[in-house]
Design an enzyme around this catalytic site. Structure first.
Site, short mmCIF file in Angstrom:
data_model
loop_
_atom_site.label_atom_id
_atom_site.label_comp_id
_atom_site.label_asym_id
_atom_site.label_seq_id
_atom_site.Cartn_x
_atom_site.Cartn_y
_atom_site.Cartn_z
N SER A 1 7.05 0.05 1.96
CA SER A 1 7.65 1.08 2.82
C SER A 1 9.16 0.86 2.82
O SER A 1 9.63 -0.23 2.50
CB SER A 1 7.12 0.90 4.25
OG SER A 1 7.88 1.65 5.18
N TYR B 1 4.45 -3.84 11.88
CA TYR B 1 4.53 -3.08 10.62
C TYR B 1 5.72 -3.55 9.79
O TYR B 1 5.60 -3.82 8.59
CB TYR B 1 4.65 -1.60 10.95
CG TYR B 1 4.54 -0.65 9.78
CD1 TYR B 1 3.30 -0.21 9.34
CD2 TYR B 1 5.68 -0.17 9.13
CE1 TYR B 1 3.19 0.69 8.27
CE2 TYR B 1 5.58 0.71 8.07
CZ TYR B 1 4.33 1.14 7.65
OH TYR B 1 4.23 2.03 6.59
P1 NAD Z 1 -3.37 7.25 5.89
O1 NAD Z 1 -3.69 6.95 7.32
O2 NAD Z 1 -3.40 8.66 5.43
O3 NAD Z 1 -4.32 6.41 4.93
C1 NAD Z 1 -4.62 5.05 5.16
C2 NAD Z 1 -5.83 4.65 4.34
O4 NAD Z 1 -6.18 3.29 4.67
C3 NAD Z 1 -7.07 5.51 4.66
O5 NAD Z 1 -7.81 5.71 3.47
C4 NAD Z 1 -7.85 4.61 5.62
O6 NAD Z 1 -9.23 4.89 5.64
C5 NAD Z 1 -7.56 3.25 5.02
N1 NAD Z 1 -7.83 2.15 5.94
C6 NAD Z 1 -7.47 2.05 7.25
N2 NAD Z 1 -7.95 0.90 7.76
C7 NAD Z 1 -8.64 0.28 6.76
C8 NAD Z 1 -9.37 -0.93 6.67
N3 NAD Z 1 -9.50 -1.75 7.72
N4 NAD Z 1 -9.95 -1.24 5.50
C9 NAD Z 1 -9.85 -0.41 4.42
N5 NAD Z 1 -9.16 0.73 4.45
C10 NAD Z 1 -8.56 1.08 5.61
O7 NAD Z 1 -1.94 6.60 5.66
P2 NAD Z 1 -0.84 6.78 4.50
O8 NAD Z 1 0.35 7.35 5.13
O9 NAD Z 1 -1.41 7.41 3.30
O10 NAD Z 1 -0.49 5.24 4.22
C11 NAD Z 1 -0.85 4.55 3.03
C12 NAD Z 1 0.11 3.40 2.83
O11 NAD Z 1 1.43 3.92 2.66
C13 NAD Z 1 0.18 2.42 4.00
O12 NAD Z 1 0.27 1.09 3.52
C14 NAD Z 1 1.46 2.81 4.70
O13 NAD Z 1 2.01 1.75 5.42
C15 NAD Z 1 2.31 3.22 3.53
N6 NAD Z 1 3.44 4.08 3.87
C16 NAD Z 1 3.23 5.28 4.48
C17 NAD Z 1 4.34 6.06 4.80
C18 NAD Z 1 4.20 7.39 5.48
O14 NAD Z 1 5.23 7.93 5.93
N7 NAD Z 1 3.03 7.97 5.57
C19 NAD Z 1 5.63 5.60 4.50
C20 NAD Z 1 5.79 4.39 3.87
C21 NAD Z 1 4.69 3.63 3.56
#
Ligand code: NAD
Length: 260
Positions: free
Chosen positions: A142, A155
């Site tokens: 991130s 986080y």
């Molecule tokens: P999201 O909530 O859409 O998806 C998260 C995924 O993780 C889902 O498939 C969920 O089922 C899974 N998950 C949650 N708990 C779990 C567990 N205990 N075991 C296995 N799987 C589990 O979120 P996203 O925004 O797509 O985030 C994905 C990654 O990207 C994360 O690591 C997040 O920190 C990172 N990220 C997101 C953003 C953003 O703005 N959305 C920005 C930077 C980084």
């Protein structure tokens, strides 16, 4: 481009992980999906990707906060796909609270999922990649691996941690054809971000509209959310042969956030 390769994408039932799994499949990789959600919805996703791209797609619903379930996931990927060439550590959660009120169980869960799970998946996949002389590990970090924001102590700590883990794995894999990189997205409009808008509004005492305009997009000079498909394209590039010399890097894809 990835025909004959096998890939595990953690947290691929939603958001960024789902876009990455789809893009790897579109490039010919066999896929192991993982994540939480309604079983019927997940089966629709699995069957849909398999039909659309003509590749084998499996699902394992391991809870990645549990090391024993991670071990089962990795052995399942090896057995059902015939190996594991590409590992994308994407699963992650968020919790927003001032540190003095930050629930201990939320801290533990975020460190377990956003940081420790990548250690476990990697330690369990590394020997087979070394034996093969080829591997690609991509950690979805991130912008919060590079800079902090208030009220996101767990986080930000986990994401800074994964930056260090990425560099260490890169050094250990360098002479074995294994690369390890982190992608550092800015804000992407996925369920993870949608869920934190009300909490951020509460923590800062402002409206949800003000959170989007003055907190989230205020950080990104482009004033636009990052697209999941753009992140997925970067993953594919890092997994390609042209990406062979990119290792130990933190790839910003944040609309200029961390340039400011
Ligand atoms: P999201 O909530 O859409 O998806 C998260 C995924 O993780 C889902 O498939 C969920 O089922 C899974 N998950 C949650 N708990 C779990 C567990 N205990 N075991 C296995 N799987 C589990 O979120 P996203 O925004 O797509 O985030 C994905 C990654 O990207 C994360 O690591 C997040 O920190 C990172 N990220 C997101 C953003 C953003 O703005 N959305 C920005 C930077 C980084």
């Amino acid at each position: 481009m990835l025909s004959g390769k096998t890939a595990l994408v953690t947290g691929s039932t939603s958001g960024i992980g789902l876009a990455i799994a789809r893009k790897l499949a579109a490039n010919g990789a066999k896929i192991m999906l993982n994540g939480m959600g309604n079983p019927d919805d997940i089966e629709n996703i699995r069957a849909g990707i398999a039909a659309e791209f003509g590749v084998e797609v499996c699902f394992n619903g391991a809870d990645l906060t549990k090391p024993d379930q991670i071990a089962t996931l990795i052995s399942d990927a090896h057995e059902r796909l015939g190996g594991l060439d590409v590992l994308v550590n994407n699963a992650g959660i968020q919790f927003v609270s001032p540190i003095e009120d930050f629930p201990i169980e939320k801290w533990d869960a975020i460190i377990a999922l956003n940081l420790s799970s990548a250690f476990h998946t990697t330690r369990l996949s590394f020997k087979a990649m070394k034996d093969k002389g080829w591997g690609r590990i991509v950690n979805i970090a991130s912008a919060h691996a590079l800079v902090a924001s208030p009220f996101k102590s767990a986080y930000v700590a986990a994401k800074h941690g994964i930056a260090g883990l990425t560099k260490t794995i890169a050094l250990e894999g360098a002479e074995h054809g294994i690369t390890c990189n982190a992608i550092c997205p800015g804000y992407v409009l996925t369920p993870l971000v949608e869920k934190q808008i009300p909490d951020t509004a509460k923590a800062r005492g402002i409206t949800e509209e003000e959170v989007v305009k003055n907190v989230l997009l205020a950080a990104q000079p482009t004033k636009k959310f990052v697209e999941t498909d753009d992140i997925a394209e970067l993953v594919v590039f890092l997994c390609s042969d042209a990406g062979r010399s990119i290792t130990g890097s933190l790839q910003s894809i944040d609309g200029g956030w961390t340039a400011a």
